[in-house]
Design a protein around this motif. Structure first.
Motif, PDB file in Angstrom:
ATOM      1  N   UNK A 121       0.879  -1.155   0.049  1.00 42.21           N
ATOM      2  CA  UNK A 121      -0.156   0.035  -0.003  1.00 42.21           C
ATOM      3  C   UNK A 121       0.876   1.133   0.146  1.00 42.21           C
ATOM      4  N   UNK A 122       0.243   2.256  -0.443  1.00 39.24           N
ATOM      5  CA  UNK A 122       0.855   3.712  -0.278  1.00 39.24           C
ATOM      6  C   UNK A 122       1.353   4.024   1.206  1.00 39.24           C
ATOM      7  N   UNK A 123       0.650   3.637   2.105  1.00 42.92           N
ATOM      8  CA  UNK A 123       0.720   3.812   3.543  1.00 42.92           C
ATOM      9  C   UNK A 123       2.034   3.038   4.065  1.00 42.92           C
ATOM     10  N   UNK A 124       2.027   1.795   3.457  1.00 45.95           N
ATOM     11  CA  UNK A 124       3.130   1.000   3.993  1.00 45.95           C
ATOM     12  C   UNK A 124       4.679   1.525   3.397  1.00 45.95           C
ATOM     13  N   UNK A 125       4.609   1.960   2.207  1.00 48.57           N
ATOM     14  CA  UNK A 125       5.845   2.618   1.490  1.00 48.57           C
ATOM     15  C   UNK A 125       6.085   3.827   2.497  1.00 48.57           C
ATOM     16  N   UNK A 126       4.960   4.474   2.742  1.00 52.51           N
ATOM     17  CA  UNK A 126       5.425   5.940   3.807  1.00 52.51           C
ATOM     18  C   UNK A 126       5.845   5.394   5.044  1.00 52.51           C
ATOM     19  N   UNK A 127       5.224   4.540   5.456  1.00 47.09           N
ATOM     20  CA  UNK A 127       5.722   4.055   6.879  1.00 47.09           C
ATOM     21  C   UNK A 127       7.159   3.509   6.833  1.00 47.09           C
ATOM     22  N   UNK A 128       7.564   2.810   5.659  1.00 51.35           N
ATOM     23  CA  UNK A 128       8.904   2.517   5.493  1.00 51.35           C
ATOM     24  C   UNK A 128       9.929   3.505   5.234  1.00 51.35           C
ATOM     25  N   UNK A 129       9.498   4.595   4.888  1.00 59.53           N
ATOM     26  CA  UNK A 129      10.272   5.795   4.562  1.00 59.53           C
ATOM     27  C   UNK A 129      10.466   6.670   5.531  1.00 59.53           C
ATOM     28  N   UNK A 130       9.474   6.616   6.700  1.00 59.50           N
ATOM     29  CA  UNK A 130       9.505   7.359   7.707  1.00 59.50           C
ATOM     30  C   UNK A 130       9.548   6.396   9.114  1.00 59.50           C
ATOM     31  N   UNK A 131      10.642   5.683   9.381  1.00 55.43           N
ATOM     32  CA  UNK A 131      10.507   4.578  10.476  1.00 55.43           C
ATOM     33  C   UNK A 131      10.351   5.304  11.889  1.00 55.43           C
ATOM     34  N   UNK A 132      10.603   6.849  11.848  1.00 54.78           N
ATOM     35  CA  UNK A 132      10.439   7.296  13.205  1.00 54.78           C
ATOM     36  C   UNK A 132       9.196   7.886  13.429  1.00 54.78           C
ATOM     37  N   UNK A 133       8.296   8.095  12.409  1.00 55.42           N
ATOM     38  CA  UNK A 133       6.923   8.470  12.567  1.00 55.42           C
ATOM     39  C   UNK A 133       5.976   7.219  12.656  1.00 55.42           C
ATOM     40  N   UNK A 134       4.740   7.850  13.259  1.00 53.64           N
ATOM     41  CA  UNK A 134       3.577   6.759  13.470  1.00 53.64           C
ATOM     42  C   UNK A 134       2.657   7.113  12.390  1.00 53.64           C
ATOM     43  N   UNK A 135       2.720   6.196  11.379  1.00 57.83           N
ATOM     44  CA  UNK A 135       1.927   6.356  10.133  1.00 57.83           C
ATOM     45  C   UNK A 135       0.543   5.942  10.025  1.00 57.83           C
ATOM     46  N   UNK A 136      -0.419   6.605   9.831  1.00 55.74           N
ATOM     47  CA  UNK A 136      -1.707   6.208   9.837  1.00 55.74           C
ATOM     48  C   UNK A 136      -2.267   6.450   8.257  1.00 55.74           C
ATOM     49  N   UNK A 137      -3.205   5.399   7.989  1.00 54.77           N
ATOM     50  CA  UNK A 137      -4.120   5.792   6.574  1.00 54.77           C
ATOM     51  C   UNK A 137      -5.398   6.060   7.122  1.00 54.77           C
TER      52      UNK A 137
END
Lengths: 191, 191
Positions: free
Chosen positions: B91-107
């Motif tokens: 998912x786009x969210x998974x890609x973003x989470x991988x690129x931002x390992x120090x952020x708490x990513x939500x969809x």
């Protein structure tokens, strides 16, 4: 009037039979003890769980040639409730279409719980059946059955969209299983 | 009160800002000309089209560390309207989470059109924002913003469910683009 056969006798089968009967269509329901009864319908709903579909195709595949075949499955991994068991870029409907090259395969009914299908409503909305498939006439035939029974039908596009319908069905099942929504609720569509 | 920053100034940004402001939260909207303005919010919504996300991460990735980052994208192939451009099992969210390992990513917000988000209703239903993510506190924080603005929030599970939310958003966009539903309609959720 369309002749509809439904393989399977569970709650989804009952709800679909009720809609078709309400619309004045003839309905044949075939249970496990009817394995030697010929399919009479021109539209055949495979209202069995995903793991049972292969067996139905093995036993009834030749009888399904030339017919509209409706896949209603949600191919979840019911042990984990965390994924589907079909390939990520495919769908149960695509597998069924590959196994039944002489049938017109549609995906439908997998995004409505039996409760909202039987009631004809989801909250204040009329229940919507999303239908995906590659044969326009087959989709029209099923849509006519659905709407004659008082439920809305929406053409969701080609059979490739079964992937998204299965994702929607999966999501809805996880929400109900985790009690975020009830089994009499779920997603409705507003035109 | 939560401090919310929204990167992007389009119609989704306006709708989300309106909800947050209605709930009494502070809102910072950052456009393309604000590239040198620091992000002030603790919750940051990436309200830009999917192809622009990489650039935002490249320029702002360090500033996003420690923050709740909300991905609202629908990563469609807008030329064909027939597939997503992310891997089928991702998912786009998974890609973003991988690129931002120090952020708490939500969809979130990708399954509601701007119109139904701004109106707070989809037909007779209150609009529902589906939120997926792996950090329970982050989800609660975003859900509180959403509900304070008069819109429903539903916890859709782990970030893995972003795949299904993106499928739902994709399906909804294809239905609107093919005029099966309107841009002021779409899917609603009934509890």
């Amino acid at each position: 009037m369309t002749n509809l056969s439904i393989i399977g006798t569970g709650n989804m089968s009952q709800a679909i039979a009720s809609i078709a009967a309400k619309g004045g269509h003839s309905v044949q329901q075939l249970g496990q003890s009817d394995v030697d009864t010929a399919i009479s319908g021109d539209v055949v709903v495979l209202a069995v769980p995903y793991p049972a579909v292969g067996d139905v195709i093995a036993k009834r595949g030749e009888q399904l040639a030339g017919k509209v075949v409706v896949d209603i499955t949600n191919p979840l991994d019911f042990e984990t409730f965390d994924s589907l068991v079909v390939p990520a870029d495919g769908s149960a409907a695509a597998e069924i279409a590959a196994a039944l090259p002489d049938s017109k395969v549609l995906k439908a009914f997998n995004t409505t719980f039996a409760g909202t299908l039987a009631a004809g409503t989801v909250g204040p909305l009329t229940t919507t059946v999303l239908i995906a498939g590659d044969d326009a006439d087959a989709k029209s035939t099923l849509a006519a059955i659905v709407t004659s029974g008082g439920v809305q039908a929406v053409d969701a596009g080609s059979l490739k969209r079964a992937r998204e319908l299965e994702a929607l069905g999966f999501l809805q099942l996880t929400l109900a299983a985790s009690e975020k929504i009830s089994w009499t609720g779920g997603f409705g569509a507003v035109a």
